[in-house]
Motif scaffolding. Structure first.
Motif, PDB file in Angstrom:
ATOM      1  N   UNK A  34       0.528  -1.481   0.351  1.00  0.00           N
ATOM      2  CA  UNK A  34      -0.154  -0.428   0.291  1.00  0.00           C
ATOM      3  C   UNK A  34       0.799   1.616   0.097  1.00  0.00           C
ATOM      4  N   UNK A  35       0.199   1.883  -1.175  1.00  0.00           N
ATOM      5  CA  UNK A  35       1.222   3.311  -0.925  1.00  0.00           C
ATOM      6  C   UNK A  35       1.521   4.458   0.329  1.00  0.00           C
ATOM      7  N   UNK A  36       1.915   4.938   1.064  1.00  0.00           N
ATOM      8  CA  UNK A  36       1.956   5.981   2.796  1.00  0.00           C
ATOM      9  C   UNK A  36       2.666   7.047   2.003  1.00  0.00           C
ATOM     10  N   UNK A  37       1.955   8.107   2.993  1.00  0.00           N
ATOM     11  CA  UNK A  37       2.114   9.457   2.551  1.00  0.00           C
ATOM     12  C   UNK A  37       3.661   9.065   4.377  1.00  0.00           C
ATOM     13  N   UNK A  38       4.525  10.243   4.343  1.00  0.00           N
ATOM     14  CA  UNK A  38       4.488  10.284   5.606  1.00  0.00           C
ATOM     15  C   UNK A  38       5.766  11.498   5.462  1.00  0.00           C
ATOM     16  N   UNK A  39       5.181  11.799   7.058  1.00  0.00           N
ATOM     17  CA  UNK A  39       5.455  13.949   6.722  1.00  0.00           C
ATOM     18  C   UNK A  39       6.880  13.655   7.820  1.00  0.00           C
ATOM     19  N   UNK A  40       8.103  14.209   7.089  1.00  0.00           N
ATOM     20  CA  UNK A  40       8.617  14.505   8.267  1.00  0.00           C
ATOM     21  C   UNK A  40       8.853  16.148   8.910  1.00  0.00           C
ATOM     22  N   UNK A  41       9.649  16.672   9.698  1.00  0.00           N
ATOM     23  CA  UNK A  41      10.360  17.638  10.495  1.00  0.00           C
ATOM     24  C   UNK A  41      11.567  17.469  10.875  1.00  0.00           C
ATOM     25  N   UNK A  42      12.150  18.430  10.290  1.00  0.00           N
ATOM     26  CA  UNK A  42      13.475  18.601  10.566  1.00  0.00           C
ATOM     27  C   UNK A  42      13.672  20.154  10.523  1.00  0.00           C
ATOM     28  N   UNK A  43      15.200  20.402  11.581  1.00  0.00           N
ATOM     29  CA  UNK A  43      15.599  21.597  11.879  1.00  0.00           C
ATOM     30  C   UNK A  43      16.476  22.233  10.908  1.00  0.00           C
ATOM     31  N   UNK A  44      16.441  23.454  10.540  1.00  0.00           N
ATOM     32  CA  UNK A  44      17.610  23.607  10.635  1.00  0.00           C
ATOM     33  C   UNK A  44      17.889  25.511  10.324  1.00  0.00           C
ATOM     34  N   UNK A  45      19.852  25.385  11.258  1.00  0.00           N
ATOM     35  CA  UNK A  45      19.795  26.886  12.015  1.00  0.00           C
ATOM     36  C   UNK A  45      18.219  27.276  12.602  1.00  0.00           C
ATOM     37  N   UNK A  46      17.826  26.623  13.907  1.00  0.00           N
ATOM     38  CA  UNK A  46      16.871  26.970  14.605  1.00  0.00           C
ATOM     39  C   UNK A  46      15.406  27.520  13.802  1.00  0.00           C
ATOM     40  N   UNK A  47      14.554  27.012  12.742  1.00  0.00           N
ATOM     41  CA  UNK A  47      13.958  26.873  11.702  1.00  0.00           C
ATOM     42  C   UNK A  47      12.911  25.127  11.914  1.00  0.00           C
ATOM     43  N   UNK A  48      12.011  25.501  11.529  1.00  0.00           N
ATOM     44  CA  UNK A  48      11.359  24.024  11.785  1.00  0.00           C
ATOM     45  C   UNK A  48      11.301  23.687  10.081  1.00  0.00           C
ATOM     46  N   UNK A  49      11.424  23.216   9.353  1.00  0.00           N
ATOM     47  CA  UNK A  49      11.004  22.491   7.957  1.00  0.00           C
ATOM     48  C   UNK A  49      10.444  21.416   7.740  1.00  0.00           C
ATOM     49  N   UNK A  50       9.487  20.679   6.942  1.00  0.00           N
ATOM     50  CA  UNK A  50       8.553  19.598   7.103  1.00  0.00           C
ATOM     51  C   UNK A  50       8.748  19.232   5.435  1.00  0.00           C
TER      52      UNK A  50
END
Length: 66
Positions: A1-17
């Motif tokens: 089954x196809x899945x969508x996976x959401x991630x959170x990362x931090x770069x220079x004290x800012x969060x990105x998804x």
């Protein structure tokens, strides 16, 4: 089954998804751009579901908007 996976990362004290789509054999078939909020990344997932994925056979296909 196809899945969508959401991630959170931090770069220079800012969060990105970002998100990945994995295929039936767990291979990553798509990685998104980075987003500045989880809400924006979730909208990106909905856009991919609506405009790119072909649910009949699970392959990725681009749809042309008229």
């Amino acid at each position: 089954m196809r899945q969508f996976n959401l991630f959170k990362s931090e770069r220079h004290d800012e969060y990105y998804y970002y998100f990945n789509i994995t295929s039936n054999n767990n291979e990553v078939v798509l990685s998104s751009q980075t987003y500045t909020s989880a809400e924006s990344a979730l909208k990106g997932i909905e856009s991919v579901k609506k405009n790119v994925l072909n649910d009949n056979n699970g392959i990725l296909r681009c749809h042309e908007n008229h």
